[in-house]
Structures are given as C-alpha cells and as structure tokens.
Scaffold this motif. Structure first.
Motif, PDB file in Angstrom:
ATOM      1  N   GLY A  81     -15.016  -6.702   8.224  1.00 41.91           N
ATOM      2  CA  GLY A  81     -15.251  -6.637   7.130  1.00 41.91           C
ATOM      3  C   GLY A  81     -14.652  -5.246   5.953  1.00 41.91           C
ATOM      4  O   GLY A  81     -14.556  -4.314   6.355  1.00 41.91           O
ATOM      5  N   PHE A  82     -15.070  -5.519   4.862  1.00 39.87           N
ATOM      6  CA  PHE A  82     -14.426  -3.686   4.175  1.00 39.87           C
ATOM      7  C   PHE A  82     -15.393  -4.755   2.564  1.00 39.87           C
ATOM      8  O   PHE A  82     -15.939  -5.292   2.239  1.00 39.87           O
ATOM      9  CB  PHE A  82     -13.399  -3.843   3.764  1.00 39.87           C
ATOM     10  N   ILE A  83     -15.582  -3.251   1.689  1.00 41.13           N
ATOM     11  CA  ILE A  83     -17.136  -3.379   0.942  1.00 41.13           C
ATOM     12  C   ILE A  83     -15.078  -2.200  -0.286  1.00 41.13           C
ATOM     13  O   ILE A  83     -14.970  -0.929   0.620  1.00 41.13           O
ATOM     14  CB  ILE A  83     -18.074  -3.440   1.218  1.00 41.13           C
ATOM     15  N   GLY A  92     -23.192   2.492 -10.999  1.00 42.46           N
ATOM     16  CA  GLY A  92     -22.816   2.223  -9.539  1.00 42.46           C
ATOM     17  C   GLY A  92     -21.947   1.033  -9.800  1.00 42.46           C
ATOM     18  O   GLY A  92     -22.603  -0.118 -10.174  1.00 42.46           O
ATOM     19  N   HIS A  93     -21.181   0.766  -8.847  1.00 37.80           N
ATOM     20  CA  HIS A  93     -19.958  -0.756  -9.082  1.00 37.80           C
ATOM     21  C   HIS A  93     -19.431  -1.408  -7.921  1.00 37.80           C
ATOM     22  O   HIS A  93     -19.009  -0.364  -7.064  1.00 37.80           O
ATOM     23  CB  HIS A  93     -19.582  -0.641 -10.135  1.00 37.80           C
ATOM     24  N   ILE A  94     -20.044  -2.991  -7.005  1.00 36.18           N
ATOM     25  CA  ILE A  94     -19.444  -2.575  -6.292  1.00 36.18           C
ATOM     26  C   ILE A  94     -18.882  -3.870  -6.542  1.00 36.18           C
ATOM     27  O   ILE A  94     -19.053  -5.202  -7.505  1.00 36.18           O
ATOM     28  CB  ILE A  94     -20.507  -3.500  -5.097  1.00 36.18           C
ATOM     29  N   ILE A  95     -17.157  -3.682  -6.688  1.00 40.20           N
ATOM     30  CA  ILE A  95     -16.026  -4.522  -6.631  1.00 40.20           C
ATOM     31  C   ILE A  95     -15.768  -5.860  -5.593  1.00 40.20           C
ATOM     32  O   ILE A  95     -15.823  -6.660  -6.679  1.00 40.20           O
ATOM     33  CB  ILE A  95     -14.610  -3.576  -6.975  1.00 40.20           C
ATOM     34  N   THR A  96     -16.269  -5.656  -4.982  1.00 35.68           N
ATOM     35  CA  THR A  96     -15.632  -7.155  -3.784  1.00 35.68           C
ATOM     36  C   THR A  96     -15.891  -6.498  -2.142  1.00 35.68           C
ATOM     37  O   THR A  96     -16.310  -5.161  -2.097  1.00 35.68           O
ATOM     38  CB  THR A  96     -14.181  -7.327  -3.863  1.00 35.68           C
ATOM     39  N   ILE A  97     -16.943  -7.109  -1.887  1.00 38.66           N
ATOM     40  CA  ILE A  97     -17.770  -7.295  -0.191  1.00 38.66           C
ATOM     41  C   ILE A  97     -16.315  -8.184   0.170  1.00 38.66           C
ATOM     42  O   ILE A  97     -17.200  -9.294  -0.311  1.00 38.66           O
ATOM     43  CB  ILE A  97     -18.584  -7.403  -0.338  1.00 38.66           C
ATOM     44  N   ASP A  98     -16.642  -8.175   1.612  1.00 38.27           N
ATOM     45  CA  ASP A  98     -15.402  -9.429   2.245  1.00 38.27           C
ATOM     46  C   ASP A  98     -15.853  -9.425   3.417  1.00 38.27           C
ATOM     47  O   ASP A  98     -15.354  -8.283   4.385  1.00 38.27           O
ATOM     48  CB  ASP A  98     -13.525  -8.984   1.890  1.00 38.27           C
ATOM     49  N   VAL A  99     -16.368 -10.425   4.244  1.00 35.74           N
ATOM     50  CA  VAL A  99     -16.735 -10.284   5.434  1.00 35.74           C
ATOM     51  C   VAL A  99     -15.432 -11.407   5.822  1.00 35.74           C
ATOM     52  O   VAL A  99     -15.665 -12.503   5.820  1.00 35.74           O
ATOM     53  CB  VAL A  99     -17.745 -10.597   6.111  1.00 35.74           C
TER      54      VAL A  99
END
Length: 175
Positions: A81-83, A92-99
């Motif tokens: 996965g990645f973030i 802060g901003h989380i743009i995407t988190i993919d697993v």
C-alpha cells in the motif's frame, strides 16, 4: 507478514497508479496525470508499505554464490500500500491511502496513516484533514478508529458525482 515503510521512488509510480485503480472505482481513482501531480506537489510526500520479510540467502551447497543472486533493491519488494500526504503550513492533508486487497485488515493502513501523521507532526502541522466518499463505510470506520471526526461535507466532490465527507484529526496541541 511484517511490513516496513519507505519513501517513494520514481520507479514506483506505475505500480502505485495500478494499485490506486484497483482500490477505487472510476470517478474516485486518480488518472496518471492527477496522481503524478499530487505526488510531485510542493510539500507532498509519498510513503510505501513494503514486505519487510528478509530475503532468503542462497543455499551454500547449491553451487550458487550470493553474487549470483544479488539482493533485490527495496524498490522491487512487493508494495502492500501507499499514502500520499502534504504539509501546508499548520495543516496537513492526506490525499490518498491505498492498500491492496490481499493486505487489508493486516495493519498496513494503520502503519501508513501513523507514519504520515508522524511526518506531518515533524512538519509542525497542528491538524490533518482528508476526504472519503460518503458511501465508503469501511474507510469511515477506519478513520474514526484513528481519531478522525467528520467536520463537513463536500457535495458532488468526486467526478462520478459522489459526495465526500471531510474528516479532521488534531495532531499537536494548540497551547
């Protein structure tokens, strides 16, 4: 399976884009151009969760030496996965988190989210926000478990017309 976190390398891009396409439906997943833009944006960072299992050494009795089988560089280890996140002054901003599907419910998402939050704290971000589709119940439960609260809604946020919930977490005390 244990995982470790490492920073993005340009050679990772195609794999990350494919993972994003697998994790999200059309209209929510990013195009190549969009994902590249977010990864390259000023203040952004991309972290990967990769298999941390040590590679098995060559059998000394097989006639093959270690130099015949050099270690695989970290960029070649399987990505679970990645973030993508960004630090912009105090926020802060989380743009995407993919697993990937095979790694879900194994702690990869939590590992990535905690690593990103740590990176944002180091950048002196007092809070972090992210968006998730209103119909993504598992993501909403995941974020609430990690201390995020819904603060607003963006109507028709995604290109497929789905609304987004905006969630926030306080990272640093305001004292």
């Amino acid at each position: 399976m244990p995982f470790t976190i490492r920073d993005f390398q340009p050679s990772d891009f195609e794999m990350l884009w494919r993972i994003d396409r697998q994790c999200f439906p059309p209209g929510i997943s990013y195009s190549r151009t969009e994902l590249k833009h977010y990864i390259r944006r000023r203040g952004s960072f991309t972290l990967l969760a990769v298999d941390a299992a040590p590679l098995e050494p060559a059998d000394p009795n097989s006639g093959n030496s270690k130099k015949d089988f050099p270690p695989i560089p970290s960029a070649k280890l399987p990505v679970a996965g990645f973030i993508v996140g960004e630090a912009d002054r105090a926020n802060g901003h989380i743009i995407t988190i993919d697993v990937i599907a095979a790694a879900r419910r194994s702690g990869v998402g939590s590992l990535l989210l905690c690593a990103a939050e740590d990176r944002l704290r180091q950048a002196q971000c007092k809070s972090v926000e992210l968006e998730t589709a209103v119909d993504n119940v598992s993501a909403l439960q995941f974020y609430k478990h990690h201390g995020y609260s819904v603060i607003k809604i963006f109507l028709r946020y995604y290109s497929n017309g789905v609304d987004a919930l905006v969630l926030q977490k306080i990272l640093l005390s305001l004292s």
